[in-house]
Design an enzyme around this catalytic site. Sequence first.
Site, PDB file in Angstrom:
ATOM      1  N   GLN A 131      41.320  31.305  52.523  1.00  0.00           N
ATOM      2  CA  GLN A 131      40.713  30.247  52.253  1.00  0.00           C
ATOM      3  C   GLN A 131      41.913  28.706  52.137  1.00  0.00           C
ATOM      4  O   GLN A 131      41.661  27.858  52.397  1.00  0.00           O
ATOM      5  CB  GLN A 131      40.550  30.479  50.568  1.00  0.00           C
ATOM      6  N   ASP A 236      39.963  25.827  41.045  1.00  0.00           N
ATOM      7  CA  ASP A 236      39.395  27.157  41.549  1.00  0.00           C
ATOM      8  C   ASP A 236      38.683  27.211  39.462  1.00  0.00           C
ATOM      9  O   ASP A 236      39.423  27.016  38.488  1.00  0.00           O
ATOM     10  CB  ASP A 236      40.569  27.865  41.513  1.00  0.00           C
TER      11      ASP A 236
HETATM   12  N1   CP Z   1      36.046  30.298  48.288  1.00  0.00           N
HETATM   13  C1   CP Z   1      35.288  31.500  48.709  1.00  0.00           C
HETATM   14  O1   CP Z   1      36.044  32.381  49.131  1.00  0.00           O
HETATM   15  O2   CP Z   1      33.980  31.816  47.989  1.00  0.00           O
HETATM   16  P1   CP Z   1      33.150  33.235  47.689  1.00  0.00           P
HETATM   17  O3   CP Z   1      33.671  33.870  46.770  1.00  0.00           O
HETATM   18  O4   CP Z   1      31.649  32.640  47.720  1.00  0.00           O
HETATM   19  O5   CP Z   1      33.692  33.977  49.327  1.00  0.00           O
HETATM   20  N1  NVA Z   2      39.977  32.709  42.015  1.00  0.00           N
HETATM   21  C1  NVA Z   2      39.153  33.106  42.498  1.00  0.00           C
HETATM   22  C2  NVA Z   2      39.170  32.666  43.735  1.00  0.00           C
HETATM   23  C3  NVA Z   2      37.368  32.552  44.209  1.00  0.00           C
HETATM   24  C4  NVA Z   2      36.970  32.541  45.650  1.00  0.00           C
HETATM   25  C5  NVA Z   2      38.408  34.533  42.313  1.00  0.00           C
HETATM   26  O1  NVA Z   2      39.104  35.435  42.333  1.00  0.00           O
HETATM   27  O2  NVA Z   2      37.414  34.890  41.706  1.00  0.00           O
END
Ligand code: CP
Ligand code: NVA
Length: 317
Positions: A131, A236
């Site tokens: 990411q 996030d």
């Molecule tokens: N941003 C991200 O990793 O999205 P997903 O959880 O949908 O893969």
């Molecule tokens: N911090 C979030 C990121 C999702 C892509 C999680 O771990 O759920």
Amino acid sequence: MKHLLSIEQTTKEDLQSILAATKEMKAQRGNHQQLPLEGQTWAMIFSKSSTRTRVSFETGIRELGGWVMFLSDRDIQMGRGEPIEDTARVMGRMVHGAVFRTYAQADVEHFAEYAKIPTINALTDEEHPCQILTDLFTIQEKLGDYEGKVVTFVGDGACNVPISWIYAAAKLGFELRIAAPKEFQPSSEVLHRAGAETVGSVSGWGMDGHFASGGRVLFTENLDQAAEGADVLYTDTLVSMGKEEEAADRIAALKDFQINNALVAKAQSHALVMHCLPAYRGKEITADTMETHAKTIFDQAENRLHTQKAILQWLVS
Ligand code: CP
Ligand code: NVA
């Protein structure tokens, strides 16, 4: 053998080379001259949900000439207690590489050690390296470069995404501000682990770490201060995967740590609003701010595909 296990364990040079390759992957989509995964089969082992990471890797592996199998841990014996080390040794004898999303960072590292095949961390509780590589590329694409920029993360400052951002700021030389309540700020240990030359606190801010790269990481509970002059405002979810039982408490504690139009007005006029997604409107970001900045946010999501392909090519080269 190369792995992408974390931003922490990836060198500045390798991060830069993946970012440069991402630009080429994006430009060459549909017309790749080389298929670096031709003849290879890759396994994607996921213990948590995913839309972007799953779809971008499945598409990317195919576009680079490989075959891919998606394995939810609900379907394989690992979900019934087969040790990671055994799963890894079986996979290592059959497939050419693995993309692993799970809880403990140590599990991805053990997998890589035992499977002895290129292994990618597709998100753990501690880091989300794919990411952050995408995000850096998106900043380069839209603002020219990340060097010298101010990136402000707003929300749960102690989850995987901001932790990976800290290691990126430490290595690549930009300013990262984390705006979060004290109990949602990472401990100073992460600044030491990231190689801070000095860790202190500057008047009006919380923890402040300086890095040899020119990078700086600041923590604050003051949202306005964090947004002032920022080039990027980033958020996030307030409830990361695995934290669902804490949802109500987290949403209450973090309710003011939101990207909204008033906060965007404090940042630079060119500031990007970014979100790794999935987004929860009315929580970490308002619906109108999300829609105003949808072009940036969904370009960022699309860039996951190009970055994953650059990571894959780098791993097998
Ligand atoms: N941003 C991200 O990793 O999205 P997903 O959880 O949908 O893969
Ligand atoms: N911090 C979030 C990121 C999702 C892509 C999680 O771990 O759920």
